[in-house]
Write an enzyme that holds these catalytic residues in place. Structure first.
Site, PDB file in Angstrom:
ATOM      1  N   ARG A  48       0.794  -1.223   0.000  1.00 23.60           N
ATOM      2  CA  ARG A  48       0.000   0.000   0.000  1.00 23.60           C
ATOM      3  C   ARG A  48       0.831   1.280   0.000  1.00 23.60           C
ATOM      4  O   ARG A  48       0.590   2.189  -0.804  1.00 23.60           O
ATOM      5  CB  ARG A  48      -0.918   0.057   1.238  1.00 23.60           C
ATOM      6  N   THR A  49       1.774   1.391   0.907  1.00 27.49           N
ATOM      7  CA  THR A  49       2.432   2.689   1.099  1.00 27.49           C
ATOM      8  C   THR A  49       3.215   3.084  -0.153  1.00 27.49           C
ATOM      9  O   THR A  49       3.084   4.202  -0.665  1.00 27.49           O
ATOM     10  CB  THR A  49       3.356   2.630   2.326  1.00 27.49           C
ATOM     11  N   LYS A  78      26.609  -2.998  -0.255  1.00 30.00           N
ATOM     12  CA  LYS A  78      28.072  -2.792  -0.250  1.00 30.00           C
ATOM     13  C   LYS A  78      28.535  -2.066   1.002  1.00 30.00           C
ATOM     14  O   LYS A  78      29.713  -1.767   1.150  1.00 30.00           O
ATOM     15  CB  LYS A  78      28.482  -1.970  -1.480  1.00 30.00           C
ATOM     16  N   ARG A  99      11.136   3.770   3.657  1.00 25.88           N
ATOM     17  CA  ARG A  99      10.752   2.760   4.661  1.00 25.88           C
ATOM     18  C   ARG A  99      12.007   1.997   5.047  1.00 25.88           C
ATOM     19  O   ARG A  99      12.763   1.550   4.186  1.00 25.88           O
ATOM     20  CB  ARG A  99       9.699   1.803   4.130  1.00 25.88           C
ATOM     21  N   HIS A 127       4.718   5.610  11.590  1.00 30.93           N
ATOM     22  CA  HIS A 127       4.268   5.543  10.191  1.00 30.93           C
ATOM     23  C   HIS A 127       3.299   6.718  10.006  1.00 30.93           C
ATOM     24  O   HIS A 127       2.077   6.545   9.923  1.00 30.93           O
ATOM     25  CB  HIS A 127       3.580   4.191   9.959  1.00 30.93           C
TER      26      HIS A 127
END
Ligand code: CP
Length: 299
Positions: A48-49, A78, A99, A127
């Site tokens: 969703r986000t 890396k 995120r 969030h």
């Protein structure tokens, strides 16, 4: 620079303005962000986000660059730090939606970035844009927030969406918040202190029966990925399952919300109940994120 890092950074007049804009843009998107670029940088899974932010940007006529699975395919593999990655991506985009699995990662990225960082979830932290769309949904579908009782159910300790939602509810005047969870997964002390400071009544219960009289039930999943072992998760899995029978016992205009994804905590038979608003809630995510991007990047 306007980074979006935590829900408590917003005030009520800003939220009301944002929700009016979401209402308008939801009905008719406008080409407000032509020539602007949004970067999505996701180190944890999302449906969703990420997609709703990308959809929102496209609907405003902006462009999108994306790294999903950043923990596997970006230069983090890396050894590049989140600060260096944010600094670099901020040379390529006008806003970064991040995120990350570590609490505080968005704040660290914001220190280094030359463009706004939007926290799309940082571990068990916050969030905030989920909270914006949740608050918008509550206002729209329950007929307001002031004077309403909201029951939050499930893993309130690890659920960043629930945590951010409560911070935003503290900007309004709900009648009461009811936290339904096992004691081991109870809402954090930081949120309790915040609610006490803002004079918002709240109480805890381990019993799901305490939720059915609420104006809104905010159901959440047990956050499997935050437990130390599968055995510990299994102790709590399936603790609160919202069935059709339960939905039928709610007050007439009571609504069922969920930030999603769902595992087993809402039976699929509930999806057709008039109380269920969680799919609309996901759709409103595009509207609210359009409004937020237009505000951050518009002229
Ligand atoms: N609600 C939410 O954050 O969903 P995703 O994990 O699919 O983005």
């Amino acid at each position: 620079m306007n980074h979006i890092l935590e829900a408590q950074q917003f005030d009520r007049p800003y939220l009301e303005k944002l929700f009016k804009s979401a209402e308008k843009l939801g009905k008719k998107p406008k080409p407000l962000l032509t020539g602007k670029i949004l970067a999505t940088l996701f180190y944890e899974p999302s449906t969703r986000t990420r997609l709703s932010f990308e959809s929102a940007m496209h609907r405003l006529d902006g462009g999108v660059i994306a790294t999903e699975n950043a923990n596997e395919v970006s230069s983090a593999v890396k050894g590049e730090t989140i600060e260096d990655t944010a600094k670099i991506v901020s040379q390529y985009a006008d806003v970064i939606v991040l995120r990350h699995f570590e609490k505080g990662a968005a704040a660290r990225a914001a220190e280094a970035s030359d463009v706004p960082i939007i926290n799309a979830g940082d571990g068990a932290g916050q969030h905030p844009t989920q909270a914006l769309l949740d608050t918008y949904t509550l206002q729209k579908e329950a007929g307001g927030i002031d004077g309403k009782t909201v029951a939050l159910v499930g893993d309130l300790k690890n659920g960043r969406a629930a945590r951010s939602f409560v911070y935003l509810l503290g900007k309004f005047e709900p009648k009461e918040l009811v936290f339904v969870s096992p004691p081991e997964l109870a809402m954090g002390e930081d949120i309790r202190e915040y609610l006490t400071r803002h004079g918002i009544p709240f109480r805890d219960s381990e019993s799901f029966e305490e939720a059915h009289a609420a104006d809104a039930i905010y159901q959440t999943r047990i956050q499997k990925e935050r437990f130390a072992s599968p055995e510990e998760y299994e102790r709590f899995k399936g603790k609160y399952i919202l069935t059709s029978e339960y939905a039928a016992s709610m007050k007439d205009k009571g609504i069922i919300m969920h930030p999603l994804p769902r595992v087993d905590e809402i039976d699929v038979a509930v999806d057709t109940s008039p109380h269920a608003v969680y799919f609309k809630q996901a759709k409103y995510g595009v509207h609210v994120r359009m409004a937020l991007l237009a505000d951050l990047l518009g002229r």
